[in-house]
Design a protein around this motif. Structure first.
Motif, PDB file in Angstrom:
ATOM      1  N   THR A 117       0.806  -1.216   0.000  1.00 28.31           N
ATOM      2  CA  THR A 117       0.000   0.000   0.000  1.00 28.31           C
ATOM      3  C   THR A 117       0.837   1.263   0.000  1.00 28.31           C
ATOM      4  N   GLY A 118       2.110   1.174   0.246  1.00 30.99           N
ATOM      5  CA  GLY A 118       2.946   2.366   0.281  1.00 30.99           C
ATOM      6  C   GLY A 118       4.390   1.970   0.411  1.00 30.99           C
ATOM      7  N   ALA A 119       4.995   2.317   1.572  1.00 34.36           N
ATOM      8  CA  ALA A 119       6.378   1.933   1.816  1.00 34.36           C
ATOM      9  C   ALA A 119       6.480   0.421   1.949  1.00 34.36           C
ATOM     10  N   VAL A 120       7.632  -0.119   1.593  1.00 29.29           N
ATOM     11  CA  VAL A 120       7.838  -1.560   1.668  1.00 29.29           C
ATOM     12  C   VAL A 120       9.014  -1.848   2.572  1.00 29.29           C
ATOM     13  N   SER A 121       9.097  -3.083   3.056  1.00 29.67           N
ATOM     14  CA  SER A 121      10.164  -3.455   3.972  1.00 29.67           C
ATOM     15  C   SER A 121      11.497  -3.522   3.256  1.00 29.67           C
ATOM     16  N   ALA A 122      12.580  -3.483   4.035  1.00 32.68           N
ATOM     17  CA  ALA A 122      13.926  -3.427   3.464  1.00 32.68           C
ATOM     18  C   ALA A 122      14.282  -4.690   2.692  1.00 32.68           C
ATOM     19  N   ASP A 123      13.656  -5.816   3.027  1.00 29.37           N
ATOM     20  CA  ASP A 123      13.997  -7.069   2.357  1.00 29.37           C
ATOM     21  C   ASP A 123      13.047  -7.385   1.203  1.00 29.37           C
ATOM     22  N   ALA A 124      12.225  -6.437   0.817  1.00 30.57           N
ATOM     23  CA  ALA A 124      11.290  -6.656  -0.286  1.00 30.57           C
ATOM     24  C   ALA A 124      12.017  -6.561  -1.618  1.00 30.57           C
ATOM     25  N   ALA A 125      11.300  -6.932  -2.694  1.00 28.27           N
ATOM     26  CA  ALA A 125      11.915  -6.932  -4.022  1.00 28.27           C
ATOM     27  C   ALA A 125      12.167  -5.522  -4.530  1.00 28.27           C
ATOM     28  N   VAL A 126      11.371  -4.557  -4.085  1.00 27.15           N
ATOM     29  CA  VAL A 126      11.494  -3.181  -4.569  1.00 27.15           C
ATOM     30  C   VAL A 126      11.533  -2.213  -3.397  1.00 27.15           C
ATOM     31  N   VAL A 127      12.012  -1.008  -3.668  1.00 29.18           N
ATOM     32  CA  VAL A 127      12.028   0.028  -2.632  1.00 29.18           C
ATOM     33  C   VAL A 127      10.791   0.907  -2.714  1.00 29.18           C
TER      34      VAL A 127
END
Length: 239
Positions: A3-13
């Motif tokens: 929905t917005g910001a993603v976690s540091a270990d996600a595929a995208v920033v």
């Protein structure tokens, strides 16, 4: 679905929002390659091998990665899609930037058409840096991830990687790049209207000339400024 910001270990920033497709696609593709999942994005289930169960698991993992890398609006476009390939293709069709063709000469228009769609020249800086240093291993690694970069142009010189390698007479890189290119790619010209063959001929480098001609004899007849062909140019320079 993010929905917005993603976690540091996600595929995208940053999730796909319709304005950042180029960066998003590079990051997700790299992530899927690292996870050995890119093949299910390239091949649909009808083209997969007999190990359907293994394919189904990889497809689900890749599809989930794409889904959670989308914002709410973009996710709605693929909500009912069960194939990672179809999800990827749908987003590419919707958001991938189309090449813009301004009013230019036929040669300039042809060169623009041959640019990678949605080309962000800064993205290809590592390739040009590697070619400039004569580092084929690094250049090859980059081209494996970004095959369209072989037709990209440098931000300042407007040269392709092959044109740069030819100008610097990095013969081993020239030979490798020519092998990866189509005959039409060799017809791309620089700002002076010269093909890479004309540039190689002006350098008097027979080895580079021979590898290009083996790929395409048609480029022998492509005239440059003042209606000079590469053969005439080489002769005029007493090479």
């Amino acid at each position: 679905m993010a929905t917005g910001a993603v976690s540091a270990d996600a595929a995208v920033v940053e999730v796909l929002n319709g304005r950042n497709y180029l960066d998003w696609s590079v990051l997700v593709k790299t992530y899927l390659l690292a996870q050995d999942l890119w093949d299910v994005v390239e091949e649909d289930e009808e083209e997969a091998d007999d190990k359907f169960k293994a394919w189904r698991k990889k497809n689900a993992t890749a599809l989930h990665t794409i889904q959670i890398s989308c914002g709410r609006d973009t996710f709605s476009l693929i909500r009912d899609t069960t194939s990672a390939k179809r999800a990827w293709d749908t987003l590419a069709e919707k958001f991938k930037q189309k090449p813009f063709l301004p009013s230019k000469s036929p040669v300039q228009i042809l060169n623009l058409i041959k640019q990678p769609p949605g080309c962000d020249k800064s993205l290809y800086k590592p390739l040009f840096d590697a070619v400039s240093r004569g580092d084929w291993n690094e250049a090859k690694e980059f081209l494996t991830l970004h095959p369209d970069a072989i037709r990209a142009r440098h931000s300042y010189s407007n040269k392709t990687a092959l044109c740069m390698a030819t100008d610097l007479e990095h013969e081993h890189i020239v030979e490798e790049l020519v092998q990866l290119m189509s005959e039409e790619d060799l017809e791309i010209t620089d700002n002076n209207g010269r093909t890479v063959l004309a540039l190689a001929a002006s350098r008097g480098n027979i080895k580079m000339v021979e590898c290009m001609v083996r790929k395409s004899k048609k480029i022998l007849s492509i005239a440059i400024n003042q209606n000079l062909t590469p053969i005439v140019l080489a002769a005029s320079n007493e090479r």
